[in-house]
Design a protein around this motif. Structure first.
Motif, PDB file in Angstrom:
ATOM      1  N   SER A   3     -18.621  -7.241   3.504  1.00 26.78           N
ATOM      2  CA  SER A   3     -18.089  -6.265   2.569  1.00 26.78           C
ATOM      3  C   SER A   3     -16.586  -6.134   2.766  1.00 26.78           C
ATOM      4  O   SER A   3     -16.067  -6.347   3.870  1.00 26.78           O
ATOM      5  CB  SER A   3     -18.751  -4.897   2.781  1.00 26.78           C
ATOM      6  OG  SER A   3     -18.099  -3.888   2.040  1.00 26.78           O
ATOM      7  N   THR A   4     -15.886  -5.769   1.686  1.00 26.80           N
ATOM      8  CA  THR A   4     -14.453  -5.500   1.797  1.00 26.80           C
ATOM      9  C   THR A   4     -14.187  -4.225   2.584  1.00 26.80           C
ATOM     10  O   THR A   4     -13.076  -4.016   3.086  1.00 26.80           O
ATOM     11  CB  THR A   4     -13.811  -5.392   0.404  1.00 26.80           C
ATOM     12  OG1 THR A   4     -14.543  -4.451  -0.399  1.00 26.80           O
ATOM     13  CG2 THR A   4     -13.804  -6.749  -0.284  1.00 26.80           C
ATOM     14  N   ASN A   5     -15.160  -3.352   2.651  1.00 23.21           N
ATOM     15  CA  ASN A   5     -15.111  -2.170   3.511  1.00 23.21           C
ATOM     16  C   ASN A   5     -13.894  -1.290   3.243  1.00 23.21           C
ATOM     17  O   ASN A   5     -13.144  -0.903   4.141  1.00 23.21           O
ATOM     18  CB  ASN A   5     -15.140  -2.588   4.980  1.00 23.21           C
ATOM     19  CG  ASN A   5     -15.513  -1.430   5.902  1.00 23.21           C
ATOM     20  OD1 ASN A   5     -16.226  -0.513   5.500  1.00 23.21           O
ATOM     21  ND2 ASN A   5     -15.027  -1.475   7.133  1.00 23.21           N
ATOM     22  N   ILE A   6     -13.697  -0.968   1.967  1.00 25.48           N
ATOM     23  CA  ILE A   6     -12.614  -0.064   1.584  1.00 25.48           C
ATOM     24  C   ILE A   6     -13.219   1.202   1.000  1.00 25.48           C
ATOM     25  O   ILE A   6     -14.392   1.238   0.618  1.00 25.48           O
ATOM     26  CB  ILE A   6     -11.665  -0.709   0.556  1.00 25.48           C
ATOM     27  CG1 ILE A   6     -12.439  -1.086  -0.715  1.00 25.48           C
ATOM     28  CG2 ILE A   6     -10.953  -1.914   1.152  1.00 25.48           C
ATOM     29  CD1 ILE A   6     -11.549  -1.568  -1.841  1.00 25.48           C
ATOM     30  N   THR A   7     -12.391   2.259   0.927  1.00 24.46           N
ATOM     31  CA  THR A   7     -12.827   3.509   0.323  1.00 24.46           C
ATOM     32  C   THR A   7     -12.063   3.705  -0.977  1.00 24.46           C
ATOM     33  O   THR A   7     -10.823   3.706  -0.991  1.00 24.46           O
ATOM     34  CB  THR A   7     -12.549   4.700   1.257  1.00 24.46           C
ATOM     35  OG1 THR A   7     -13.249   4.493   2.492  1.00 24.46           O
ATOM     36  CG2 THR A   7     -13.019   6.003   0.627  1.00 24.46           C
ATOM     37  N   THR A   8     -12.777   3.836  -2.078  1.00 28.96           N
ATOM     38  CA  THR A   8     -12.147   4.042  -3.381  1.00 28.96           C
ATOM     39  C   THR A   8     -12.561   5.385  -3.948  1.00 28.96           C
ATOM     40  O   THR A   8     -13.675   5.860  -3.718  1.00 28.96           O
ATOM     41  CB  THR A   8     -12.552   2.937  -4.366  1.00 28.96           C
ATOM     42  OG1 THR A   8     -13.974   2.931  -4.502  1.00 28.96           O
ATOM     43  CG2 THR A   8     -12.082   1.569  -3.876  1.00 28.96           C
ATOM     44  N   GLN A  43      -7.455  -1.460 -13.407  1.00 34.94           N
ATOM     45  CA  GLN A  43      -6.379  -1.295 -14.381  1.00 34.94           C
ATOM     46  C   GLN A  43      -5.040  -1.865 -13.873  1.00 34.94           C
ATOM     47  O   GLN A  43      -3.992  -1.251 -13.980  1.00 34.94           O
ATOM     48  CB  GLN A  43      -6.222   0.193 -14.743  1.00 34.94           C
ATOM     49  CG  GLN A  43      -7.470   0.781 -15.400  1.00 34.94           C
ATOM     50  CD  GLN A  43      -7.323   2.260 -15.696  1.00 34.94           C
ATOM     51  OE1 GLN A  43      -6.375   2.900 -15.250  1.00 34.94           O
ATOM     52  NE2 GLN A  43      -8.252   2.815 -16.468  1.00 34.94           N
ATOM     53  N   GLY A  44      -5.134  -3.036 -13.273  1.00 36.06           N
ATOM     54  CA  GLY A  44      -3.940  -3.749 -12.816  1.00 36.06           C
ATOM     55  C   GLY A  44      -3.425  -3.337 -11.453  1.00 36.06           C
ATOM     56  O   GLY A  44      -2.482  -3.947 -10.939  1.00 36.06           O
ATOM     57  N   ILE A  45      -4.022  -2.312 -10.835  1.00 36.66           N
ATOM     58  CA  ILE A  45      -3.595  -1.865  -9.507  1.00 36.66           C
ATOM     59  C   ILE A  45      -4.499  -2.497  -8.449  1.00 36.66           C
ATOM     60  O   ILE A  45      -5.721  -2.313  -8.479  1.00 36.66           O
ATOM     61  CB  ILE A  45      -3.658  -0.330  -9.394  1.00 36.66           C
ATOM     62  CG1 ILE A  45      -2.727   0.308 -10.419  1.00 36.66           C
ATOM     63  CG2 ILE A  45      -3.275   0.116  -7.973  1.00 36.66           C
ATOM     64  CD1 ILE A  45      -2.803   1.812 -10.463  1.00 36.66           C
ATOM     65  N   ILE A  46      -3.896  -3.249  -7.535  1.00 34.76           N
ATOM     66  CA  ILE A  46      -4.672  -3.968  -6.519  1.00 34.76           C
ATOM     67  C   ILE A  46      -5.137  -2.986  -5.438  1.00 34.76           C
ATOM     68  O   ILE A  46      -4.337  -2.248  -4.866  1.00 34.76           O
ATOM     69  CB  ILE A  46      -3.825  -5.084  -5.882  1.00 34.76           C
ATOM     70  CG1 ILE A  46      -3.444  -6.144  -6.935  1.00 34.76           C
ATOM     71  CG2 ILE A  46      -4.570  -5.745  -4.724  1.00 34.76           C
ATOM     72  CD1 ILE A  46      -2.515  -7.220  -6.414  1.00 34.76           C
ATOM     73  N   VAL A  47      -6.433  -2.991  -5.170  1.00 32.23           N
ATOM     74  CA  VAL A  47      -6.987  -2.147  -4.108  1.00 32.23           C
ATOM     75  C   VAL A  47      -7.419  -2.984  -2.900  1.00 32.23           C
ATOM     76  O   VAL A  47      -7.623  -2.448  -1.812  1.00 32.23           O
ATOM     77  CB  VAL A  47      -8.172  -1.311  -4.630  1.00 32.23           C
ATOM     78  CG1 VAL A  47      -7.718  -0.334  -5.699  1.00 32.23           C
ATOM     79  CG2 VAL A  47      -9.307  -2.197  -5.144  1.00 32.23           C
ATOM     80  N   TRP A  48      -7.563  -4.282  -3.111  1.00 31.47           N
ATOM     81  CA  TRP A  48      -7.904  -5.204  -2.011  1.00 31.47           C
ATOM     82  C   TRP A  48      -7.603  -6.618  -2.483  1.00 31.47           C
ATOM     83  O   TRP A  48      -7.722  -6.929  -3.678  1.00 31.47           O
ATOM     84  CB  TRP A  48      -9.387  -5.085  -1.654  1.00 31.47           C
ATOM     85  CG  TRP A  48      -9.828  -6.007  -0.533  1.00 31.47           C
ATOM     86  CD1 TRP A  48      -9.882  -5.717   0.785  1.00 31.47           C
ATOM     87  CD2 TRP A  48     -10.280  -7.372  -0.666  1.00 31.47           C
ATOM     88  NE1 TRP A  48     -10.329  -6.808   1.500  1.00 31.47           N
ATOM     89  CE2 TRP A  48     -10.582  -7.846   0.622  1.00 31.47           C
ATOM     90  CE3 TRP A  48     -10.454  -8.239  -1.746  1.00 31.47           C
ATOM     91  CZ2 TRP A  48     -11.046  -9.132   0.866  1.00 31.47           C
ATOM     92  CZ3 TRP A  48     -10.913  -9.533  -1.506  1.00 31.47           C
ATOM     93  CH2 TRP A  48     -11.216  -9.969  -0.218  1.00 31.47           C
TER      94      TRP A  48
END
Length: 637
Positions: free
Chosen positions: A113-118, A139-144
């Protein structure tokens, strides 16, 4: 129309449309399963399930590879530590909490898993870019992105370094083996201490070091200066430090990879031969081994035993040195005496010492300021420019570790020496004089040669004069020919013949000399005495035009300061008083260091106009030398 066809055709069109429009993208409603792939828009990279070549265990992984390279070349692996045991039912998707995950066939356990919190999960999509970067965004914003979590390959546009704020470490780790992408023994990362540099580790042990960034390349990777294929960017700020690169021709595939054997390699794909071509690799020889010659040791591959000690140092363990183990390094020959006239010895074309060991960087200082700053601090052992352009300052305040010499490339390092060592008979501790050094030596040897010629001439002259005066001949008659009419059998002829037999000087008939010189042709003239070059250099020195002695064909390709120093030393070697002339050991020190030189006096054997005196035996003015000895004037009768 058959009703079934009316239903199937729109459905088929819808499915084909979905496949075409989502070929490089997935979302929560469009997972991919084993057998399906994502392909980047330009077709350069693909993402899907794979098994390593020659693997016999059937393990499956999610990874990214070159799509247009026929030889399987994986550049990134998701679940490298936790493979699937079979290909049935596994999926790669975005789950409900907004993470990219690899599920087993029952979707009960996430194998990766990428193991991020969104905050919000709607609108998330994962897209494979033509750079090989897998990006999860909303929406074009990179979160990982996968570029933040490299495995064993550094791709163009990817960073290797450190985010100082978040602690994110962009580093490479090798595969465990060719058929197992799990983390292996080797890692490659940047250490930000001092002047940042990259290291290759085996576990926690340093194996190889790149040297600090010099404005163009790592100081220990001269090949990086060849920038016809690549452009490098090194960033070092309070927020982050990293190295990235790009390829001018995007149709060329090139990668920087850390393989399972512990080699870092720059490889370029040759499509014609269907193979990866080695562009550069490290470690490539014994001198690339970190700390091979220990503190103050210099590693030179051309030596029979690679290790040698820097000037003023000797092996710490002579017994180990004898057994060709230089890891203990070198120590100073005598106790350090600070503030007693120290100076610096320049080591040329070297990989700079490890900057993580008690070094300090100041990008504001100029070279002379850097030197003075180091000289004022008794703990400072060496310094150099932080940039090959000459700007900035790196100074070391402890042992100098992991120095090696290059035939080409590298940088100049200024090693601190005490006054005694600078003045002793010393020898250079590494081979390979550069062109500039050779130019200085040539000038020095030329001056010394003329000095020797001058000395030999005067010794011969004095001996000749003494021989003639002992036999009662006030001067030597050069044009006497014993075969001349009217002279044969005369007392003069007999007397001269006797002189021929007894004298240790050669006698020649005028006819022989005329024939040998082509009737005294100027084209056969060998020179006008041995004093000319020394006299000319001295006059140019007084006029401040010493560089006029350099061949104009060299243009500006020579180091003027070294030419000046060479001429300066040469003039010191021809001083009239022996006490003013340096020994050859002093000459070596003078040429190999930056010690101050005392100004030369007027050299010996400079010809001056002789004043007329009432008892002069020769009318008019003549020439005499500075040693006040008489020179016999040779005149033909």
């Amino acid at each position: 129309m058959v009703p079934e066809k009316c239903v199937l055709r729109p459905l088929l069109f819808f499915l084909l449309f979905q496949m075409c429009t989502s070929v490089d993208t997935i979302n929560g409603n469009q997972p991919i399963t084993d057998g399906q792939v994502l392909v980047s828009a330009g077709g350069h990279f693909a993402l899907g399930f794979f098994s390593p070549e020659n693997s016999t265990n059937g393990n499956r992984y999610v990874g990214i590879w070159y799509n247009k390279v026929k030889q399987q070349t994986v550049v990134w692996v998701a679940n490298r530590e936790n493979p699937m045991k079979d290909s049935t039912g596994v999926v790669f998707t975005i789950n409900r909490d907004g993470n990219l995950v690899v599920f087993d066939k029952h979707r009960k356990e996430a194998l990766w898993s990428t193991n991020i919190t969104t905050v919000a999960t709607n609108g998330l999509e994962a897209k494979l870019l033509d750079s090989g970067n897998l990006v999860l965004s909303r929406q074009g914003i990179i979160v990982w992105q996968s570029f933040d979590y490299p495995t064993h390959t550094h791709l163009p546009g990817m960073r290797i370094g450190l985010n100082r704020k978040t602690g994110l470490n962009w580093s490479l780790t090798s595969w465990k083996s060719r058929d197992d992408p799990a983390r292996g023994d080797y890692s490659f990362r940047i250490d930000p201490q001092g002047s940042p540099q990259s290291f290759l580790y085996k576990g926690s042990v340093r194996v190889w070091r790149s040297g600090p960034w010099n404005g163009v390349s790592w100081s220990g990777v001269p090949e990086m200066s060849q920038t016809y294929l690549f452009s490098y960017q090194f960033v070092n700020t309070s927020d982050e430090v990293y190295l990235t690169y790009n390829i001018y021709n995007t149709s060329i595939y090139s990668r920087f990879v850390l393989d399972e054997s512990g080699l870092v390699q720059r490889q370029t794909w040759i499509d014609r031969d269907q193979r990866w071509n080695m562009f550069w690799s490290a470690p490539k020889d014994g001198c690339d081994e970190y700390g091979r010659c220990g503190p103050y040791g210099i590693c030179i591959t051309s030596n029979n035993f690679e290790c040698t000690c820097a000037s003023g140092f000797q092996p710490k363990s002579p017994a180990d040195w004898y057994l060709r183990d230089g890891s203990e390094g070198c120590v100073r020959k005598r106790k350090w005496e600070c503030g007693k006239g120290e100076g610096f010895l320049k080591l040329e074309r070297v990989k700079l010492p490890d900057t993580t060991l008690a070094s300090r960087v100041d990008t504001r200082l100029k070279p002379e300021e850097c030197r003075n700053e180091c000289l004022r601090n008794c703990s400072c052992t060496a310094y150099t420019s932080a940039n090959i352009s000459g700007s900035g300052c790196i100074a070391w305040y402890g042992d100098l570790m992991d120095i090696r010499e290059y035939a080409e490339g590298g940088q100049d390092l200024y090693l601190r020496m005490d006054a005694i060592e600078l003045a002793a008979q010393t020898r250079r501790n590494y081979k390979g004089f550069g062109k500039a050094r050779m130019l200085v030596i040539v000038i020095l040897v030329t001056v010394l040669l003329f000095l020797a010629l001058c000395g030999s001439y005067f010794l011969w002259k004095r001996k000749r004069k003494d021989t003639i005066m002992k036999r009662g001949y006030p001067e030597l008659i050069l044009n006497f020919n014993t075969n001349s009419p009217g002279l044969e059998g005369s007392s003069n002829s007999q007397e001269l013949e006797g002189t021929r037999i007894k004298s240790d000087l050669p006698f020649f008939d005028l006819s022989v000399i005329v024939a040998a010189t082509d009737n005294f042709s100027s084209s056969n003239k060998l020179g006008q005495g041995g004093f000319g070059p020394v006299y000319k250099v001295w006059e140019l020195w007084k006029a401040g035009r010493v560089l006029d002695v350099v061949d104009s064909a060299m243009g500006d390709s020579y180091p003027s300061h070294q030419v000046l120093r060479g001429v300066h030393v040469g003039l010191l070697c021809v001083q009239e008083s022996a006490s003013d002339r340096p020994t050859m050991s002093d000459v070596v020190v003078m040429l190999g260091s930056e010690t101050a030189l005392h100004p030369p006096k007027q050299p010996a054997f400079i010809m001056k106009e002789a004043p007329s005196t009432p008892d002069s035996s020769t009318a008019g003015t003549g020439l005499y030398s500075v040693d006040e000895e008489t020179i016999t004037v040779l005149e033909a009768r």
